[in-house]
Design a protein around this motif. Sequence first.
Motif, mmCIF file in Angstrom:
data_model
loop_
_atom_site.group_PDB
_atom_site.id
_atom_site.type_symbol
_atom_site.label_atom_id
_atom_site.label_comp_id
_atom_site.label_asym_id
_atom_site.label_seq_id
_atom_site.Cartn_x
_atom_site.Cartn_y
_atom_site.Cartn_z
ATOM 1 N N ARG A 5 0.873 4.080 -2.952
ATOM 2 C CA ARG A 5 0.620 5.483 -2.631
ATOM 3 C C ARG A 5 1.793 6.375 -3.046
ATOM 4 N N SER A 6 3.001 5.869 -2.886
ATOM 5 C CA SER A 6 4.154 6.700 -3.263
ATOM 6 C C SER A 6 4.280 6.801 -4.785
ATOM 7 N N ARG A 7 3.913 5.760 -5.509
ATOM 8 C CA ARG A 7 4.007 5.795 -6.969
ATOM 9 C C ARG A 7 2.880 6.592 -7.607
ATOM 10 N N TYR A 8 1.708 6.509 -7.055
ATOM 11 C CA TYR A 8 0.549 7.121 -7.682
ATOM 12 C C TYR A 8 -0.070 8.211 -6.819
ATOM 13 N N SER A 9 0.724 9.049 -6.260
ATOM 14 C CA SER A 9 0.194 10.166 -5.492
ATOM 15 C C SER A 9 -0.403 11.190 -6.463
ATOM 16 N N THR A 10 -1.187 12.119 -5.964
ATOM 17 C CA THR A 10 -1.864 13.107 -6.799
ATOM 18 C C THR A 10 -0.861 13.985 -7.548
ATOM 19 N N ALA A 11 0.187 14.361 -6.873
ATOM 20 C CA ALA A 11 1.206 15.219 -7.513
ATOM 21 C C ALA A 11 1.900 14.488 -8.653
ATOM 22 N N ILE A 12 2.189 13.228 -8.469
ATOM 23 C CA ILE A 12 2.876 12.469 -9.520
ATOM 24 C C ILE A 12 1.946 12.256 -10.711
ATOM 25 N N ASP B 213 0.825 -1.199 0.000
ATOM 26 C CA ASP B 213 0.000 0.000 0.000
ATOM 27 C C ASP B 213 0.867 1.260 0.000
#
Length: 180
Positions: free
Chosen positions: A120-127, A116
Amino acid sequence: MAFEERNLAYDLSLFEDDDKQYTTVPQSTREKTKSGANAAKKKPSAETAEDRNAEKGQRKKYSPLKVLSSVVAGLFVVGALATIIMGQAQLTELNRSIEKKTEELKQKQSQYTQLDMNVRSRYSTAIVEEYAKDELGMSKATNYQKEFVNLSDGDKAEVLTEESQNIFSTIVDAVTGIWS
């Protein structure tokens, strides 16, 4: 200490007068005790129950009902103990399997948490925004691109009525319309 090792019987009838009439011990008993005291003086060994039975020439007889009841009671006790032991063994096995499953659950929860965090780190809103802007050439919508829809033209209610097919229902409807 020397007195503790001896096993002699004391005959108090030796000190009594034979002529006195207030003696309650019968003559035959007195003779047995005198001969027993003399035998005890000659041979100071203790008799066992087996020696007494051997002297009598009798053997203890067991009742078949008592033997059977003793065997049944013994089997019941052995069965109860076996049941208790088997129950404890099953309980121990179940506890071990619960411990294994609990440990497996902890490992799976740890793995889920780790995956998880990776997602979350790969598909964060900023990314995602950065990928859409750089790779796909997308941008945020501006006000001139937005189209607003007005859905409030006022509240309306429509009542659907069935057409009366006979004259009696129209008369009833007319009368009810007057009274209401």
